[in-house]
Design a protein around this motif. Structure first.
Motif, short mmCIF file in Angstrom:
data_model
loop_
_atom_site.label_atom_id
_atom_site.label_comp_id
_atom_site.label_asym_id
_atom_site.label_seq_id
_atom_site.Cartn_x
_atom_site.Cartn_y
_atom_site.Cartn_z
N ASN A 34 -52.35 -4.50 -1.10
CA ASN A 34 -53.66 -3.72 -1.34
C ASN A 34 -54.15 -3.78 -2.72
OD1 ASN A 34 -53.44 -3.69 1.32
ND2 ASN A 34 -52.97 -1.38 1.23
N PHE A 35 -53.23 -4.05 -3.63
CA PHE A 35 -53.57 -3.98 -5.07
C PHE A 35 -54.00 -2.63 -5.62
CE2 PHE A 35 -54.05 -8.39 -4.02
CZ PHE A 35 -53.39 -8.85 -5.06
N THR A 36 -53.39 -1.75 -5.12
CA THR A 36 -53.70 -0.08 -5.54
C THR A 36 -52.43 0.30 -6.19
OG1 THR A 36 -53.28 0.58 -3.09
CG2 THR A 36 -55.38 0.22 -3.69
N ALA A 37 -52.03 -0.05 -7.50
CA ALA A 37 -50.68 0.00 -7.82
C ALA A 37 -50.43 1.49 -8.33
CB ALA A 37 -50.71 -0.69 -9.22
N GLY A 38 -51.50 2.34 -8.75
CA GLY A 38 -51.35 3.64 -8.89
C GLY A 38 -50.97 4.49 -7.56
N TYR A 39 -51.63 4.21 -6.55
CA TYR A 39 -51.27 4.75 -5.27
C TYR A 39 -49.93 4.54 -5.04
CZ TYR A 39 -52.48 6.59 -0.51
OH TYR A 39 -52.70 7.54 0.40
N GLY A 40 -49.44 3.22 -5.17
CA GLY A 40 -48.05 2.89 -4.64
C GLY A 40 -47.16 3.58 -5.57
N ALA A 41 -47.52 3.68 -7.04
CA ALA A 41 -46.45 4.30 -7.73
C ALA A 41 -46.50 5.86 -7.46
CB ALA A 41 -47.17 4.28 -9.45
N ALA A 42 -47.70 6.43 -7.03
CA ALA A 42 -47.54 7.89 -6.64
C ALA A 42 -46.49 7.92 -5.51
CB ALA A 42 -48.82 8.48 -6.32
N ALA A 43 -46.47 7.10 -4.56
CA ALA A 43 -45.85 7.13 -3.39
C ALA A 43 -44.34 7.03 -3.59
CB ALA A 43 -46.05 6.21 -2.19
N ALA A 44 -43.80 6.23 -4.69
CA ALA A 44 -42.82 5.86 -5.26
C ALA A 44 -41.99 7.12 -5.81
CB ALA A 44 -42.63 4.84 -5.80
N TYR A 45 -42.99 7.85 -6.47
CA TYR A 45 -42.42 9.03 -7.28
C TYR A 45 -42.27 10.23 -6.19
CZ TYR A 45 -41.63 8.14 -11.94
OH TYR A 45 -40.86 7.70 -13.09
N VAL A 46 -42.97 10.36 -5.07
CA VAL A 46 -42.27 11.21 -3.97
C VAL A 46 -40.98 10.78 -3.44
CG1 VAL A 46 -43.13 11.98 -1.53
CG2 VAL A 46 -45.10 11.64 -3.38
N LEU A 47 -41.15 9.62 -3.27
CA LEU A 47 -39.74 9.16 -2.77
C LEU A 47 -38.48 9.43 -3.86
CD1 LEU A 47 -37.74 7.64 -0.66
CD2 LEU A 47 -38.48 5.59 -1.71
N ALA A 48 -38.96 9.23 -5.13
CA ALA A 48 -38.07 9.53 -6.11
C ALA A 48 -37.29 11.15 -6.06
CB ALA A 48 -38.33 9.04 -7.38
N VAL A 49 -38.43 11.80 -5.97
CA VAL A 49 -38.12 13.42 -5.88
C VAL A 49 -37.36 13.58 -4.55
CG1 VAL A 49 -39.31 15.49 -5.91
CG2 VAL A 49 -40.38 13.89 -7.25
N VAL A 50 -37.73 13.16 -3.54
CA VAL A 50 -36.91 13.62 -2.28
C VAL A 50 -35.47 13.04 -2.56
CG1 VAL A 50 -36.70 12.87 -0.06
CG2 VAL A 50 -38.85 13.23 -0.87
N LEU A 51 -35.10 11.66 -3.07
CA LEU A 51 -33.82 11.36 -3.19
C LEU A 51 -33.13 12.24 -4.33
CD1 LEU A 51 -34.14 7.50 -3.43
CD2 LEU A 51 -33.24 8.91 -1.55
N GLN A 57 -25.59 6.81 2.65
CA GLN A 57 -26.10 6.32 3.82
C GLN A 57 -27.52 6.85 3.80
OE1 GLN A 57 -24.24 3.75 4.25
NE2 GLN A 57 -24.04 3.88 6.45
N LEU A 58 -27.73 8.09 3.36
CA LEU A 58 -28.86 8.89 3.32
C LEU A 58 -29.94 7.84 2.31
CD1 LEU A 58 -28.25 12.66 3.41
CD2 LEU A 58 -29.83 11.28 4.99
N ILE A 59 -29.53 7.73 1.01
CA ILE A 59 -30.10 6.95 0.13
C ILE A 59 -30.47 5.77 0.55
CG2 ILE A 59 -29.98 6.14 -2.25
CD1 ILE A 59 -28.38 8.54 -2.95
N GLN A 60 -29.41 4.97 1.21
CA GLN A 60 -29.75 3.51 1.76
C GLN A 60 -30.73 3.51 2.72
OE1 GLN A 60 -28.26 0.59 0.36
NE2 GLN A 60 -27.49 2.09 -1.02
N SER A 61 -30.71 4.42 3.65
CA SER A 61 -31.65 4.75 4.84
C SER A 61 -32.77 4.57 4.27
CB SER A 61 -31.19 5.28 5.92
OG SER A 61 -31.36 6.74 5.39
N LEU A 62 -33.07 5.77 3.33
CA LEU A 62 -34.60 5.98 2.84
C LEU A 62 -35.13 4.92 2.04
CD1 LEU A 62 -34.00 9.72 1.84
CD2 LEU A 62 -35.27 8.74 3.54
N GLN A 63 -34.33 4.08 1.63
CA GLN A 63 -34.81 2.91 0.64
C GLN A 63 -34.78 1.55 1.10
OE1 GLN A 63 -33.71 3.52 -3.93
NE2 GLN A 63 -31.86 3.61 -2.63
N VAL A 64 -34.59 1.58 2.71
CA VAL A 64 -34.51 0.26 3.49
C VAL A 64 -35.95 -0.31 3.38
CG1 VAL A 64 -35.55 1.37 5.63
CG2 VAL A 64 -34.03 -0.62 5.78
#
Length: 304
Positions: free
Chosen positions: A270-287, A233-240
């Motif tokens: 916003n077409f800032t794919a690099g910025y979005g990818a950085a946010a995605a990796y922050v989430l991946a590290v948390v998971l 449920q933690l993983i599901q809620s963080l990826q909602v």
């Protein structure tokens, strides 16, 4: 006089047969391996490289190092998304587990039509998040929705629901509870049916009441399942994402912008794919940290 056996040799025919079997096995597995690498490994590596670049998905990218990650730390919108996600998780995870266990305890008995009751509780989980979002968007519409019509009939003032910044995230939690609790209920039901009846009977003979049986027999027996459900449920809620996208688009005033929606917004709106990818990796590290933490806790409990 003793005779020492020489080294075991494999006949050339056997070696050839093994090679052919190995080649045949890889021939059958290669399509799946290609799909896994192409849709799994390659995007992970590509997004990691992208997180260190400034990329708008149109013009050539340029390397910016850790600037994207530094900008995330100072971005108030990212901070708001993190806060919304943490609040959503803090509400949804414990409530879904407690309600799932309560429903499982209520339905773990032999009564008429028990199968129908269990099915009715599980059906919302089968519905897709898109279907749930469309359904509740109609029900909770401030002007024409059924919910405000019912409130008006019983003499209560109409509510904004998904259009009210103070209510929207709580409403999303309630919708997700309506659908996600059924999964917890089914898993807990399976665990409860594996609790040895002899333990419960022995506790009753010792004079334990229902509450003490629940505390000292049932809950310890379903602890491994509770750990699994908590992590799940933690993983599901963080990826909602789906429900937010269909119902509120992150609004009103960013009150329902969660991390995954923020990532999508940065990369594809916003077409800032690099910025979005950085946010995605922050989430991946948390998971990843969550998964490793739960695993270490479980190992320590098993060692004790």
């Amino acid at each position: 006089m003793s005779v020492h056996p020489g080294p075991i040799t494999v006949a050339p025919a056997a070696k050839t047969r093994r090679r052919r079997e190995t080649a045949a096995a890889w021939a059958y597995l290669s399509p799946s391996v290609v799909v896994i690498i192409g849709l799994g490994l390659v995007p992970v590596v590509w997004s990691l490289i992208l997180s260190f670049q400034a990329d708008d998905l149109v013009t050539p990218s340029r390397f910016v190092g850790v600037d994207n990650y530094a900008a995330l730390a100072q971005d108030p919108h990212f901070g708001q998304a993190v806060g919304n996600t943490l609040l959503y998780t803090a509400l949804y995870v414990p409530l879904s587990i407690v309600l799932g266990l309560a429903l499982a305890l209520a339905l773990n008995r032999r009564v008429r039509f028990i199968g129908a009751y269990r099915t009715l509780m599980f059906v919302p989980f089968v519905l897709s998040a898109t279907a749930q979002g469309v359904l509740f968007s109609f029900i909770l519409d401030p002007e024409f929705g059924v919910a405000n019509s019912v409130l008006h009939r019983i003499g209560l003032s109409p509510q904004g629901f998904l259009t009210d910044p103070s209510q929207a995230l709580l409403v999303l939690v309630a919708i997700t509870l309506w659908s996600g609790t059924g999964f917890c209920m089914v898993v807990f039901l399976a665990a409860l049916q594996d609790v040895p009846p002899s333990l419960i009977e022995a506790a009753r003979l010792d004079g334990a009441g229902p509450f003490r049986i629940l505390r000292h027999v049932t809950l310890p027996a379903v602890l491994p399942v509770t750990t699994f459900l908590t992590l799940w449920q933690l993983i599901q809620s963080l990826q909602v994402f789906d429900l937010t996208y269909v119902t509120t688009k992150g609004g009103p005033l960013g009150s329902t912008t969660v991390i995954v929606y923020f990532i999508w917004q940065q990369a594809f709106q916003n077409f800032t794919a690099g910025y979005g990818a950085a946010a995605a990796y922050v989430l991946a590290v948390v998971l990843l940290a969550l998964g490793l933490g739960v695993r270490l806790l479980r190992r320590n409990k098993e060692a004790r």
